[in-house]
Design an enzyme around this catalytic site. Structure first.
Site, PDB file in Angstrom:
ATOM      1  N   ARG A  38      -2.076  -5.472  -3.881  1.00 24.45           N
ATOM      2  CA  ARG A  38      -2.903  -4.494  -3.031  1.00 24.45           C
ATOM      3  C   ARG A  38      -3.878  -4.872  -2.189  1.00 24.45           C
ATOM      4  O   ARG A  38      -4.126  -4.581  -1.000  1.00 24.45           O
ATOM      5  CB  ARG A  38      -2.769  -3.180  -3.464  1.00 24.45           C
ATOM      6  CG  ARG A  38      -3.330  -2.035  -2.797  1.00 24.45           C
ATOM      7  CD  ARG A  38      -3.211  -0.628  -3.561  1.00 24.45           C
ATOM      8  NE  ARG A  38      -4.018   0.307  -2.710  1.00 24.45           N
ATOM      9  CZ  ARG A  38      -3.504   1.126  -1.967  1.00 24.45           C
ATOM     10  NH1 ARG A  38      -2.281   1.078  -1.652  1.00 24.45           N
ATOM     11  NH2 ARG A  38      -4.187   2.239  -1.573  1.00 24.45           N
ATOM     12  N   LEU A  63      -3.816   2.690   4.730  1.00 26.16           N
ATOM     13  CA  LEU A  63      -3.129   2.457   3.498  1.00 26.16           C
ATOM     14  C   LEU A  63      -2.809   3.623   2.700  1.00 26.16           C
ATOM     15  O   LEU A  63      -3.946   4.134   2.445  1.00 26.16           O
ATOM     16  CB  LEU A  63      -3.472   1.277   2.367  1.00 26.16           C
ATOM     17  CG  LEU A  63      -3.305  -0.375   2.991  1.00 26.16           C
ATOM     18  CD1 LEU A  63      -4.156  -1.125   2.052  1.00 26.16           C
ATOM     19  CD2 LEU A  63      -1.631  -0.494   2.941  1.00 26.16           C
ATOM     20  N   SER A  64      -1.717   3.899   2.334  1.00 23.01           N
ATOM     21  CA  SER A  64      -1.656   5.337   1.531  1.00 23.01           C
ATOM     22  C   SER A  64      -1.886   4.969   0.294  1.00 23.01           C
ATOM     23  O   SER A  64      -1.965   3.957  -0.165  1.00 23.01           O
ATOM     24  CB  SER A  64      -0.069   5.917   1.746  1.00 23.01           C
ATOM     25  OG  SER A  64       0.213   6.250   3.040  1.00 23.01           O
ATOM     26  N   ALA A  65      -1.971   5.972  -0.705  1.00 24.61           N
ATOM     27  CA  ALA A  65      -2.325   5.831  -2.087  1.00 24.61           C
ATOM     28  C   ALA A  65      -1.251   5.126  -2.681  1.00 24.61           C
ATOM     29  O   ALA A  65      -0.312   5.374  -2.439  1.00 24.61           O
ATOM     30  CB  ALA A  65      -2.564   7.088  -2.306  1.00 24.61           C
ATOM     31  N   TYR A  69       3.061   5.323  -2.133  1.00 24.48           N
ATOM     32  CA  TYR A  69       3.964   4.397  -2.168  1.00 24.48           C
ATOM     33  C   TYR A  69       5.058   4.044  -3.137  1.00 24.48           C
ATOM     34  O   TYR A  69       6.239   3.963  -2.947  1.00 24.48           O
ATOM     35  CB  TYR A  69       3.255   2.902  -1.925  1.00 24.48           C
ATOM     36  CG  TYR A  69       2.482   2.973  -0.773  1.00 24.48           C
ATOM     37  CD1 TYR A  69       3.217   3.033   0.558  1.00 24.48           C
ATOM     38  CD2 TYR A  69       1.125   2.452  -0.471  1.00 24.48           C
ATOM     39  CE1 TYR A  69       2.673   2.877   1.943  1.00 24.48           C
ATOM     40  CE2 TYR A  69       0.564   2.129   0.927  1.00 24.48           C
ATOM     41  CZ  TYR A  69       1.300   2.484   1.834  1.00 24.48           C
ATOM     42  OH  TYR A  69       0.819   2.098   3.063  1.00 24.48           O
TER      43      TYR A  69
END
Length: 359
Positions: A38, A63-65, A69
């Site tokens: 990540r 970016l989502s958590a 995802y």
């Protein structure tokens, strides 16, 4: 959104925490998350936050958590050979993980509103293909990214097996999203503050499941041009692989199968340990002196006596080095690359088989 699991020291520890909290539940999803770090999708000055279960945003980059995802990947129920559309594809992190599961005969498209983020995603994809240790362990479905508003996709576009939208969808756009799906397909999107999974069970039949409460920025509404016309987004056409590309996949696949068979029989390649040459050290000597038929044992000063402190310090350094080597993991060996480079082929063909990768 996020904060559901503890932060990790590295990518693997973050995945361990997501598994323990039951956000990651299947082997395929776990393998994809472990294969792509990540932190590689963060700007350098923000990488210290990469392994926290938190969303990250800098300018247009977002970016989502990790927990989000994870739920998305599990809900999509990805399989090799499927087609995938990522609406709001952002950095390409999710699309690249999906590509590891879809394999070489899948379709992997992304639509991103901001052109600078599209370029960022393409750069990150290029770095992954050229340098990642994980690339040769999978058969990758490379994502294709286009810039545009995902609410302005051309009506004659193909439908997809799997669709994900990374922005909040209002009820008025639900039907539009559903129409992007093939029968039997799955759509995952934030719908009215709930991450929602919709399965198309027939031409006009749907099953809906609410997964968890989320908070996403809403979809940006389309802007009309001066003429009042929409700027239609043309998605990439489904690509047909060339015979040359298919041959590359077949050769790489044959080598991988041979390696797996050797590993099963216990005859696979192994990392050979590195041995450090022992240092030869001078030692002090006992000197025998003869005086008038009497023998005296005397320790005569030797230049090496002056180095005793240096020897002790060097001993300590060697112990520290050995301890570090024992605790430091060995760098991974790319056995596929080794096999390809040993093939009786011209160098240009070998590098083609390796996708011109740097390692």
């Amino acid at each position: 959104m996020g904060g559901a699991v503890s932060a990790g020291e590295d990518n693997d520890e973050l995945i361990d925490n997501l598994k323990e909290a039951q956000y990651i539940r299947t082997d395929l999803v776990e393998q994809a998350f472990r294969a792509i770090d990540r932190a590689d999708y963060y700007l350098e000055e923000f990488k210290e936050n990469a392994y926290k279960d938190l969303a990250w945003k800098h300018g247009n980059i977002h970016l989502s958590a990790p927990c989000i995802y994870s739920e998305v990947m599990e809900a999509l129920d990805l399989q090799p050979g499927l087609s995938f559309l990522n609406l709001g594809s952002g950095t390409g992190y999710l699309s690249s993980m999906v590509g590891l599961i879809l394999g070489p005969f899948g379709v992997n498209h992304g639509v991103e509103l901001h052109s600078d983020v599209t370029e960022y995603a393409k750069q990150k994809l290029d770095v992954f293909i050229r340098t990642s240790d994980s690339f040769d362990k999978f058969d990758f479905c490379e994502p294709s990214f286009v810039t545009g508003n995902c609410l302005e996709i051309a009506p004659d576009c193909c439908q997809y097996d799997r669709v994900y939208c990374g922005a909040g969808v209002q009820k008025e756009h639900e039907e539009y999203m559903k129409n992007l799906l093939k029968v039997g397909g799955i759509l995952v999107m934030p719908l009215e503050e709930k991450l929602t999974k919709i399965t198309r069970t027939g031409p006009s039949a749907w099953e809906t499941k609410k997964i968890l409460a989320v908070s996403f920025a809403p979809l940006v509404q389309p802007c009309r041009s001066e003429s009042g016309q929409s700027r239609l987004v043309q998605l990439p056409p489904p690509a047909v692989r060339s015979l040359q590309d298919l041959a590359r996949l077949a050769i790489r696949g044959s080598i991988k199968r041979a390696m797996r068979q050797e590993a099963t029989r216990g005859g696979g390649l192994k990392n050979t340990p590195m041995f450090k040459r022992r240092r030869v050290r001078r030692r002090r000597m006992e000197t025998i002196v003869f005086l008038d038929k009497e023998v005296f044992a005397s320790r005569i000063s030797n230049p090496s006596d002056d180095t005793s402190c240096e020897d002790a310090e060097e001993d300590r350094r060697e112990v520290a080095e050995r301890t570090l080597q024992e605790t430091k993991p060995e760098p991974p060996v790319n056995f596929l690359r080794q096999r390809v480079l040993r093939l009786p082929l011209p160098d240009p063909l070998k590098y083609y088989l390796l996708y011109y990768r740097e390692k």
